[in-house]
Design a protein around this motif. Structure first.
Motif, PDB file in Angstrom:
ATOM      1  N   SER A  43     107.256  30.650 -63.280  1.00 29.70           N
ATOM      2  CA  SER A  43     108.220  30.067 -62.341  1.00 29.70           C
ATOM      3  C   SER A  43     108.211  30.796 -61.008  1.00 29.70           C
ATOM      4  O   SER A  43     108.322  30.157 -59.957  1.00 29.70           O
ATOM      5  CB  SER A  43     109.621  30.052 -62.944  1.00 29.70           C
ATOM      6  N   THR A  44     108.076  32.119 -61.012  1.00 28.87           N
ATOM      7  CA  THR A  44     108.021  32.832 -59.738  1.00 28.87           C
ATOM      8  C   THR A  44     106.744  32.499 -58.986  1.00 28.87           C
ATOM      9  O   THR A  44     106.761  32.378 -57.757  1.00 28.87           O
ATOM     10  CB  THR A  44     108.134  34.353 -59.921  1.00 28.87           C
ATOM     11  N   LYS A  45     105.646  32.315 -59.694  1.00 30.27           N
ATOM     12  CA  LYS A  45     104.389  31.932 -59.050  1.00 30.27           C
ATOM     13  C   LYS A  45     104.534  30.556 -58.395  1.00 30.27           C
ATOM     14  O   LYS A  45     104.092  30.344 -57.264  1.00 30.27           O
ATOM     15  CB  LYS A  45     103.258  31.904 -60.071  1.00 30.27           C
ATOM     16  N   ASP A  51     106.876  28.020 -51.471  1.00 28.94           N
ATOM     17  CA  ASP A  51     107.303  28.633 -50.212  1.00 28.94           C
ATOM     18  C   ASP A  51     106.140  28.718 -49.228  1.00 28.94           C
ATOM     19  O   ASP A  51     106.308  28.478 -48.036  1.00 28.94           O
ATOM     20  CB  ASP A  51     107.869  30.034 -50.446  1.00 28.94           C
ATOM     21  N   GLN A  52     104.958  29.061 -49.731  1.00 30.05           N
ATOM     22  CA  GLN A  52     103.787  29.132 -48.859  1.00 30.05           C
ATOM     23  C   GLN A  52     103.435  27.753 -48.325  1.00 30.05           C
ATOM     24  O   GLN A  52     103.089  27.611 -47.153  1.00 30.05           O
ATOM     25  CB  GLN A  52     102.604  29.738 -49.605  1.00 30.05           C
ATOM     26  N   GLU A  53     103.536  26.733 -49.160  1.00 24.64           N
ATOM     27  CA  GLU A  53     103.252  25.373 -48.716  1.00 24.64           C
ATOM     28  C   GLU A  53     104.279  24.934 -47.669  1.00 24.64           C
ATOM     29  O   GLU A  53     103.932  24.312 -46.671  1.00 24.64           O
ATOM     30  CB  GLU A  53     103.252  24.406 -49.892  1.00 24.64           C
ATOM     31  N   ASP A  54     105.547  25.263 -47.892  1.00 27.07           N
ATOM     32  CA  ASP A  54     106.593  24.929 -46.920  1.00 27.07           C
ATOM     33  C   ASP A  54     106.345  25.659 -45.614  1.00 27.07           C
ATOM     34  O   ASP A  54     106.535  25.093 -44.529  1.00 27.07           O
ATOM     35  CB  ASP A  54     107.980  25.285 -47.456  1.00 27.07           C
ATOM     36  N   GLY A  55     105.919  26.890 -45.678  1.00 25.54           N
ATOM     37  CA  GLY A  55     105.616  27.656 -44.478  1.00 25.54           C
ATOM     38  C   GLY A  55     104.441  27.047 -43.727  1.00 25.54           C
ATOM     39  O   GLY A  55     104.455  27.007 -42.486  1.00 25.54           O
TER      40      GLY A  55
END
Length: 63
Positions: A43-45, A51-55
């Protein structure tokens, strides 16, 4: 090792666990703990990847 616990500390914790829970229950507890850790890592992965995709999307939107 996490929390700077040496091999003697791990052995002591395992011995206390064996005394408290008994030899029949200890493997079940270990399996449940391993499953919990695996699900937590997954889940953390997934959260980090989202988050990286949103960034990346936000960076693309700015340009």
């Amino acid at each position: 090792m996490p929390f700077n616990i040496g091999w003697t500390g791990i052995l002591l914790i395992a011995l206390v666990g064996l005394l408290i829970f008994g030899p029949k229950k200890l493997p079940q507890l270990g399996k449940a703990f391993g499953t919990t850790i695996r699900e937590f890592r997954t889940s953390t992965k997934e959260l980090v990847e989202s988050d990286q995709e949103d960034g990346d999307v936000k960076k693309d939107a700015r340009h």
